[in-house]
Design a protein around this motif. Structure first.
Motif, PDB file in Angstrom:
ATOM      1  N   VAL A  53      -4.057  -2.974 -13.451  1.00 22.75           N
ATOM      2  CA  VAL A  53      -3.690  -3.419 -12.103  1.00 22.75           C
ATOM      3  C   VAL A  53      -2.178  -3.598 -12.025  1.00 22.75           C
ATOM      4  O   VAL A  53      -1.576  -4.311 -12.818  1.00 22.75           O
ATOM      5  CB  VAL A  53      -4.425  -4.732 -11.728  1.00 22.75           C
ATOM      6  N   THR A  54      -1.575  -2.930 -11.048  1.00 23.40           N
ATOM      7  CA  THR A  54      -0.124  -2.991 -10.887  1.00 23.40           C
ATOM      8  C   THR A  54       0.300  -3.944  -9.780  1.00 23.40           C
ATOM      9  O   THR A  54       1.464  -4.334  -9.694  1.00 23.40           O
ATOM     10  CB  THR A  54       0.435  -1.585 -10.571  1.00 23.40           C
ATOM     11  N   PHE A  55      -0.650  -4.320  -8.918  1.00 22.06           N
ATOM     12  CA  PHE A  55      -0.370  -5.216  -7.796  1.00 22.06           C
ATOM     13  C   PHE A  55      -1.686  -5.814  -7.353  1.00 22.06           C
ATOM     14  O   PHE A  55      -2.720  -5.145  -7.387  1.00 22.06           O
ATOM     15  CB  PHE A  55       0.267  -4.432  -6.637  1.00 22.06           C
ATOM     16  N   MET A 109       0.849  -1.181   0.000  1.00 22.75           N
ATOM     17  CA  MET A 109       0.000   0.000   0.000  1.00 22.75           C
ATOM     18  C   MET A 109       0.885   1.231   0.000  1.00 22.75           C
ATOM     19  O   MET A 109       1.277   1.716   1.036  1.00 22.75           O
ATOM     20  CB  MET A 109      -0.912  -0.007   1.221  1.00 22.75           C
ATOM     21  N   THR A 110       1.186   1.691  -1.178  1.00 28.91           N
ATOM     22  CA  THR A 110       2.115   2.804  -1.308  1.00 28.91           C
ATOM     23  C   THR A 110       1.425   4.124  -1.622  1.00 28.91           C
ATOM     24  O   THR A 110       2.077   5.115  -1.852  1.00 28.91           O
ATOM     25  CB  THR A 110       3.126   2.508  -2.426  1.00 28.91           C
ATOM     26  N   GLY A 111       0.113   4.128  -1.647  1.00 26.83           N
ATOM     27  CA  GLY A 111      -0.577   5.344  -1.988  1.00 26.83           C
ATOM     28  C   GLY A 111      -0.707   5.540  -3.487  1.00 26.83           C
ATOM     29  O   GLY A 111      -1.047   6.625  -3.941  1.00 26.83           O
ATOM     30  N   THR A 112      -0.417   4.515  -4.272  1.00 30.23           N
ATOM     31  CA  THR A 112      -0.575   4.588  -5.711  1.00 30.23           C
ATOM     32  C   THR A 112      -2.037   4.879  -6.025  1.00 30.23           C
ATOM     33  O   THR A 112      -2.927   4.283  -5.418  1.00 30.23           O
ATOM     34  CB  THR A 112      -0.163   3.253  -6.368  1.00 30.23           C
ATOM     35  N   PRO A 113      -2.314   5.786  -6.956  1.00 27.57           N
ATOM     36  CA  PRO A 113      -3.713   6.068  -7.296  1.00 27.57           C
ATOM     37  C   PRO A 113      -4.452   4.790  -7.685  1.00 27.57           C
ATOM     38  O   PRO A 113      -3.910   3.929  -8.370  1.00 27.57           O
ATOM     39  CB  PRO A 113      -3.606   7.019  -8.482  1.00 27.57           C
ATOM     40  N   PHE A 114      -5.685   4.679  -7.220  1.00 27.14           N
ATOM     41  CA  PHE A 114      -6.508   3.512  -7.489  1.00 27.14           C
ATOM     42  C   PHE A 114      -7.860   3.995  -7.972  1.00 27.14           C
ATOM     43  O   PHE A 114      -8.394   4.979  -7.469  1.00 27.14           O
ATOM     44  CB  PHE A 114      -6.688   2.677  -6.212  1.00 27.14           C
ATOM     45  N   SER A 115      -8.418   3.282  -8.948  1.00 26.83           N
ATOM     46  CA  SER A 115      -9.757   3.644  -9.404  1.00 26.83           C
ATOM     47  C   SER A 115     -10.510   2.418  -9.861  1.00 26.83           C
ATOM     48  O   SER A 115      -9.917   1.423 -10.299  1.00 26.83           O
ATOM     49  CB  SER A 115      -9.705   4.676 -10.541  1.00 26.83           C
ATOM     50  N   VAL A 116     -11.813   2.487  -9.709  1.00 30.80           N
ATOM     51  CA  VAL A 116     -12.734   1.504 -10.246  1.00 30.80           C
ATOM     52  C   VAL A 116     -13.748   2.288 -11.054  1.00 30.80           C
ATOM     53  O   VAL A 116     -14.415   3.180 -10.513  1.00 30.80           O
ATOM     54  CB  VAL A 116     -13.459   0.711  -9.135  1.00 30.80           C
ATOM     55  N   THR A 117     -13.832   2.006 -12.340  1.00 29.25           N
ATOM     56  CA  THR A 117     -14.820   2.668 -13.192  1.00 29.25           C
ATOM     57  C   THR A 117     -15.700   1.593 -13.810  1.00 29.25           C
ATOM     58  O   THR A 117     -15.273   0.450 -13.975  1.00 29.25           O
ATOM     59  CB  THR A 117     -14.159   3.517 -14.285  1.00 29.25           C
ATOM     60  N   THR A 118     -16.916   1.972 -14.112  1.00 30.67           N
ATOM     61  CA  THR A 118     -17.853   1.003 -14.665  1.00 30.67           C
ATOM     62  C   THR A 118     -18.531   1.572 -15.898  1.00 30.67           C
ATOM     63  O   THR A 118     -18.651   2.783 -16.049  1.00 30.67           O
ATOM     64  CB  THR A 118     -18.937   0.628 -13.634  1.00 30.67           C
ATOM     65  N   ARG A 119     -18.918   0.655 -16.777  1.00 25.44           N
ATOM     66  CA  ARG A 119     -19.730   1.044 -17.929  1.00 25.44           C
ATOM     67  C   ARG A 119     -20.652  -0.120 -18.258  1.00 25.44           C
ATOM     68  O   ARG A 119     -20.318  -1.279 -18.042  1.00 25.44           O
ATOM     69  CB  ARG A 119     -18.890   1.453 -19.121  1.00 25.44           C
ATOM     70  N   GLU A 150      -7.842  -0.033 -11.852  1.00 22.33           N
ATOM     71  CA  GLU A 150      -6.505   0.499 -12.111  1.00 22.33           C
ATOM     72  C   GLU A 150      -5.807   0.776 -10.796  1.00 22.33           C
ATOM     73  O   GLU A 150      -6.417   1.318  -9.879  1.00 22.33           O
ATOM     74  CB  GLU A 150      -6.582   1.776 -12.941  1.00 22.33           C
ATOM     75  N   GLY A 151      -4.532   0.375 -10.715  1.00 20.37           N
ATOM     76  CA  GLY A 151      -3.735   0.614  -9.520  1.00 20.37           C
ATOM     77  C   GLY A 151      -3.532  -0.660  -8.728  1.00 20.37           C
ATOM     78  O   GLY A 151      -3.610  -1.764  -9.262  1.00 20.37           O
TER      79      GLY A 151
END
Length: 114
Positions: A55-57, A1-11, A22-23
């Protein structure tokens, strides 16, 4: 948990829903994936696609959230597919016996059309 930006988007698509992650998918962010999945209108004949290209991790909490997404989709009579699974996540799935647990596709578009 490095504070990397994280997002969940839906369509929403004609075939179902795409949830893009992402993240870093970990203990701090997995609840956001669960909430994103829970907000989807799923039902018989629909498909839930979880796009992991960004996803990076992914730790055990992230894997647990993906399994929970599968359970939500199945309870609604929907299918589930993972798209653009990063190599390191795919390798982890293989190591823990989940290699065949999710249908996987190279992209969300391929999952929706496949």
């Amino acid at each position: 948990m490095t504070g990397t930006p994280f997002s969940v988007t839906t369509r929403t698509t004609g075939a179902g829903a795409v949830v893009t992650v992402e993240g870093e998918l970990d203990v701090a962010t997995a609840p956001r994936l669960r909430a994103g999945v829970a907000a989807q209108a799923l039902g018989p004949g629909r498909l839930l696609v979880v796009d992991l290209a960004g996803v990076t991790f992914c730790d055990s909490s992230g894997i647990s959230a993906l399994i929970a997404a599968r359970n939500v989709a199945e309870a609604a009579g929907s299918g589930i597919a993972l798209a653009a699974v990063p190599t390191r996540v795919s390798r982890t799935f293989g190591l823990i016996g989940l290699a065949d647990f999710f249908p996987t596709y190279p992209s969300a578009e391929a999952a929706l059309s496949g």
